[in-house]
Design a protein around this motif. Sequence first.
Motif, mmCIF file in Angstrom:
data_model
loop_
_atom_site.group_PDB
_atom_site.id
_atom_site.type_symbol
_atom_site.label_atom_id
_atom_site.label_comp_id
_atom_site.label_asym_id
_atom_site.label_seq_id
_atom_site.Cartn_x
_atom_site.Cartn_y
_atom_site.Cartn_z
ATOM 1 N N PRO A 66 0.754 -1.186 -0.085
ATOM 2 C CA PRO A 66 -0.070 0.006 -0.077
ATOM 3 C C PRO A 66 0.953 1.122 -0.086
ATOM 4 O O PRO A 66 1.989 1.243 0.262
ATOM 5 N N ALA A 67 0.296 2.250 -0.308
ATOM 6 C CA ALA A 67 1.001 3.772 -0.478
ATOM 7 C C ALA A 67 1.950 4.031 0.948
ATOM 8 O O ALA A 67 1.019 4.022 1.854
ATOM 9 N N GLY A 68 3.039 4.289 0.699
ATOM 10 C CA GLY A 68 3.798 4.776 1.951
ATOM 11 C C GLY A 68 4.344 3.650 2.681
ATOM 12 O O GLY A 68 4.982 3.692 3.747
ATOM 13 N N ALA A 69 4.152 2.243 2.310
ATOM 14 C CA ALA A 69 4.559 1.312 3.109
ATOM 15 C C ALA A 69 5.990 0.843 2.811
ATOM 16 O O ALA A 69 6.591 1.531 1.918
ATOM 17 N N ILE A 70 6.631 0.098 3.635
ATOM 18 C CA ILE A 70 8.137 -0.262 3.521
ATOM 19 C C ILE A 70 8.151 -1.914 3.163
ATOM 20 O O ILE A 70 7.745 -2.465 4.093
ATOM 21 N N ALA A 71 8.794 -2.136 2.191
ATOM 22 C CA ALA A 71 9.216 -3.615 2.045
ATOM 23 C C ALA A 71 10.650 -3.918 2.786
ATOM 24 O O ALA A 71 11.231 -3.138 2.672
ATOM 25 N N VAL A 72 10.462 -5.012 3.659
ATOM 26 C CA VAL A 72 11.577 -5.263 4.517
ATOM 27 C C VAL A 72 11.934 -6.650 3.752
ATOM 28 O O VAL A 72 11.201 -7.733 3.661
ATOM 29 N N GLU A 73 13.244 -6.500 3.311
ATOM 30 C CA GLU A 73 13.794 -7.999 2.616
ATOM 31 C C GLU A 73 15.028 -8.470 3.295
ATOM 32 O O GLU A 73 15.922 -7.715 3.472
ATOM 33 N N VAL A 74 15.045 -9.587 3.495
ATOM 34 C CA VAL A 74 16.205 -10.213 3.974
ATOM 35 C C VAL A 74 16.701 -11.390 2.976
ATOM 36 O O VAL A 74 15.970 -12.247 2.579
ATOM 37 N N GLU A 75 18.025 -11.518 2.823
ATOM 38 C CA GLU A 75 18.616 -12.780 2.047
ATOM 39 C C GLU A 75 20.003 -13.312 2.753
ATOM 40 O O GLU A 75 20.802 -12.544 3.105
ATOM 41 N N VAL A 76 19.892 -14.574 2.903
ATOM 42 C CA VAL A 76 20.949 -15.393 3.570
ATOM 43 C C VAL A 76 21.449 -16.150 2.570
ATOM 44 O O VAL A 76 20.793 -17.065 1.842
ATOM 45 N N ARG A 77 22.869 -16.059 2.149
ATOM 46 C CA ARG A 77 23.387 -16.598 1.342
ATOM 47 C C ARG A 77 24.773 -17.583 1.967
ATOM 48 O O ARG A 77 25.130 -17.069 2.709
ATOM 49 N N ASP A 78 24.779 -18.727 1.270
ATOM 50 C CA ASP A 78 26.220 -19.383 1.401
ATOM 51 C C ASP A 78 26.736 -19.355 0.002
ATOM 52 O O ASP A 78 26.704 -19.945 -0.940
ATOM 53 N N PRO A 79 27.794 -18.095 -0.131
ATOM 54 C CA PRO A 79 28.412 -18.208 -1.290
ATOM 55 C C PRO A 79 29.442 -19.490 -1.867
ATOM 56 O O PRO A 79 29.401 -19.657 -2.852
ATOM 57 N N ALA A 80 29.830 -20.305 -0.812
ATOM 58 C CA ALA A 80 30.642 -21.343 -1.178
ATOM 59 C C ALA A 80 29.809 -22.451 -1.692
ATOM 60 O O ALA A 80 30.069 -23.275 -2.741
ATOM 61 N N LEU A 81 28.510 -22.570 -1.606
ATOM 62 C CA LEU A 81 27.748 -23.628 -2.113
ATOM 63 C C LEU A 81 26.623 -23.050 -2.995
ATOM 64 O O LEU A 81 26.033 -23.721 -3.641
ATOM 65 N N ARG A 82 26.591 -21.658 -3.135
ATOM 66 C CA ARG A 82 25.780 -21.003 -4.316
ATOM 67 C C ARG A 82 24.479 -21.441 -3.937
ATOM 68 O O ARG A 82 23.489 -21.513 -4.676
ATOM 69 N N THR A 83 24.028 -21.277 -2.723
ATOM 70 C CA THR A 83 22.509 -21.276 -2.142
ATOM 71 C C THR A 83 22.237 -20.269 -1.356
ATOM 72 O O THR A 83 23.147 -19.341 -0.847
ATOM 73 N N GLY A 84 20.858 -20.093 -1.230
ATOM 74 C CA GLY A 84 20.411 -19.096 -0.128
ATOM 75 C C GLY A 84 18.930 -19.182 -0.089
ATOM 76 O O GLY A 84 18.315 -19.890 -0.540
ATOM 77 N N ALA A 85 18.599 -18.029 0.734
ATOM 78 C CA ALA A 85 17.038 -18.226 1.074
ATOM 79 C C ALA A 85 16.659 -16.816 1.222
ATOM 80 O O ALA A 85 17.521 -15.793 1.706
ATOM 81 N N GLU A 86 15.515 -16.181 0.974
ATOM 82 C CA GLU A 86 15.100 -14.828 1.119
ATOM 83 C C GLU A 86 13.669 -15.127 1.924
ATOM 84 O O GLU A 86 12.873 -15.971 2.017
#
Length: 96
Positions: A66-86
């Motif tokens: 909605p107007a004026g809202a804030i999207a909060v995003e988090v990403e956790v990555r394992d660069p060695a295994l090239r995997t992640g989750a959001e």
Amino acid sequence: MAVTPNRPAPHADELSEMAIEELDAACGLHWVEMKAVTPWGDTYEGMAPSGRTVEIERRYLWAHEPAGAIAVEVEVRDPALRTGAEARAVIAPPNS
């Protein structure tokens, strides 16, 4: 004789669980604090429960709805295994 450290195998959903925990922390800011840092993002190194090193990225962005809202995003990555989750949440402004 080589000694292998006794480290447990990563839990299948470990990165997803971390992303949700980090999202809870990111959403713990008061609205005024969140608004003051939007738009903003940061990436830092952390340690997963299994002991592996991961990258954690936190973003505060203006949401389209909605107007004026804030999207909060988090990403956790394992660069060695090239995997992640959001994980993502949209926080509506107070009194909306």
